[in-house]
Scaffold this motif. Structure first.
Motif, PDB file in Angstrom:
ATOM      1  N   LEU A   1      36.950  40.674  39.129  1.00 52.63           N
ATOM      2  CA  LEU A   1      35.813  41.014  38.265  1.00 52.63           C
ATOM      3  C   LEU A   1      35.159  39.696  37.875  1.00 52.63           C
ATOM      4  N   ILE A   2      33.980  39.433  38.437  1.00 51.70           N
ATOM      5  CA  ILE A   2      33.345  38.124  38.310  1.00 51.70           C
ATOM      6  C   ILE A   2      31.873  38.298  37.921  1.00 51.70           C
TER       7      ILE A   2
ATOM      8  N   THR B   1      40.024  39.305  36.019  1.00 49.71           N
ATOM      9  CA  THR B   1      38.770  38.757  35.527  1.00 49.71           C
ATOM     10  C   THR B   1      38.792  37.246  35.756  1.00 49.71           C
ATOM     11  N   GLY B   2      37.654  36.709  36.198  1.00 52.40           N
ATOM     12  CA  GLY B   2      37.631  35.281  36.511  1.00 52.40           C
ATOM     13  C   GLY B   2      38.409  34.937  37.763  1.00 52.40           C
ATOM     14  N   ALA B   3      38.431  35.832  38.731  1.00 51.18           N
ATOM     15  CA  ALA B   3      39.243  35.634  39.935  1.00 51.18           C
ATOM     16  C   ALA B   3      38.741  34.494  40.807  1.00 51.18           C
ATOM     17  N   ASN B   4      37.499  34.068  40.616  1.00 53.93           N
ATOM     18  CA  ASN B   4      36.967  32.959  41.410  1.00 53.93           C
ATOM     19  C   ASN B   4      37.118  31.611  40.714  1.00 53.93           C
ATOM     20  N   GLY B   5      37.885  31.562  39.628  1.00 53.28           N
ATOM     21  CA  GLY B   5      38.116  30.324  38.909  1.00 53.28           C
ATOM     22  C   GLY B   5      39.385  29.616  39.355  1.00 53.28           C
ATOM     23  N   PHE B   6      39.690  28.540  38.667  1.00 52.75           N
ATOM     24  CA  PHE B   6      40.822  27.667  38.995  1.00 52.75           C
ATOM     25  C   PHE B   6      42.139  28.442  39.023  1.00 52.75           C
ATOM     26  N   VAL B   7      42.475  29.127  37.938  1.00 53.45           N
ATOM     27  CA  VAL B   7      43.722  29.895  37.890  1.00 53.45           C
ATOM     28  C   VAL B   7      43.582  31.195  38.670  1.00 53.45           C
TER      29      VAL B   7
END
Length: 318
Positions: free
Chosen positions: A31-32, A7-13
């Protein structure tokens, strides 16, 4: 090899973790909420349900996942305008997290790695590095919601058999970093004088690639199941040392004024910024011996290497 849902795979981490997993031969699905931003090789799954409402019904029939890494969260903000910040944080960070866990278990997932925060237990270390079993005393709605999410996941894992792994990083930095760390680099690069020349307390940091490497261990190592881990670089710096190192890598002058901590605290009280000042000048070190002992993990990069990479990114993009 594992198939990992992030989840949040397109974020910083999330991008750093995706890269680490892909390099290790694992399959990744992000999952974005909005399409775009995931690394090449990561399959994107866009789900717009608020706080993961309807996630079970939207789960693709062909998607088979071994582990979920839950990164997405309502993050800490300095000036929260919500009328009830704690309720907003709970809705996303507790209720939304449990919705992901329940859906994952129903779809046959065996493990969930929850990226919490050191703020779930403390804002300061009270004289010794924080261990995983330290008493939890969160100081703001973000930290409180992360602590409550940890407890809810542990209970659900015990009831359902879903393996829960909790990871508590301190401040995460690296290429793409935002918020206060980015503002610090901007001030240093402009040669602005900063009142940071006399801060002696140390603070733990974690380079984003070190955190990603630790998370890969938490995904793949059988011994990680049911554990809580603190993760950091291990080269704890004072804020003064951090600013000096950044200045060196940014090839900028370090104009650090030796303002006594007492004066900074007074300025914080006078301006209503005591919490921010205390975070700046207070000691917050974490003990990483548990993950080193249980998983044999060692950070692949030193803090100096991480700061150098972050400075190169900043110089190339700003």
């Amino acid at each position: 090899m594992s198939h990992v849902l992030i989840t949040g795979a397109n974020g910083f981490v999330g991008r750093a973790l995706s890269g680490a997993l892909l390099r290790g031969g694992h399959a990744t699905t992000g999952l974005i909420r909005q399409r775009g931003g995931c690394l090449t090789g990561t399959q994107e799954w866009v789900h717009t349900g608020k706080n993961y409402a309807g996630l079970a019904e939207a789960w693709p029939a062909a998607l088979q996942v071994d582990c979920v890494v839950h990164l997405a969260a309502r993050v800490h903000v300095m000036q929260d305008v919500a009328s009830d910040p704690l309720a907003e944080f709970r809705a996303t960070n507790v209720d939304g997290t449990l919705r992901v866990a329940r859906t994952a278990r129903a779809k046959g997932v065996r493990r969930m790695v929850f990226v919490s925060s050191i703020k779930a237990i403390a804002e300061a270390d009270a004289g010794r590095p924080l261990r995983e079993d330290a008493p939890s005393r969160p100081q703001d709605p973000y930290g409180q919601s992360k602590y409550e999410a940890e407890q809810a996941l542990i209970q659900y894992g015990n009831e359902s058999g879903l393996e829960i792994v909790i990871v508590r990083p301190p401040l995460v930095y690296g290429p793409g970093v935002r918020a206060n760390f980015l503002r610090l680099m901007t001030a240093i690069s402009k040669g602005l004088p900063l009142p940071l020349g006399a801060i002696r307390a140390k603070r733990s940091l974690v380079y984003v690639e070190n955190l990603a490497d630790a998370l890969v261990h938490c995904v793949t190592e059988p011994r990680a199941g049911g554990q809580c881990f603190h993760v950091a670089d291990g080269d704890d710096l004072t804020v003064t040392e951090l600013a000096q190192s950044l200045a060196r890598h940014l090839q900028a002058p370090a104009r650090l004024l030796p303002v006594p901590s007492g004066w900074l605290r007074l300025a914080g009280r006078l301006t209503g910024r005591s919490a921010q000042i205390n975070r700046l000048i207070g000691s917050l070190q974490v003990d990483t011996s548990h993950i080193r002992t249980v998983l044999g993990w060692r950070p692949p990069y030193s803090t100096d290497q991480g700061l150098a990479a972050t400075a190169r990114w900043y110089r190339a993009t700003h």
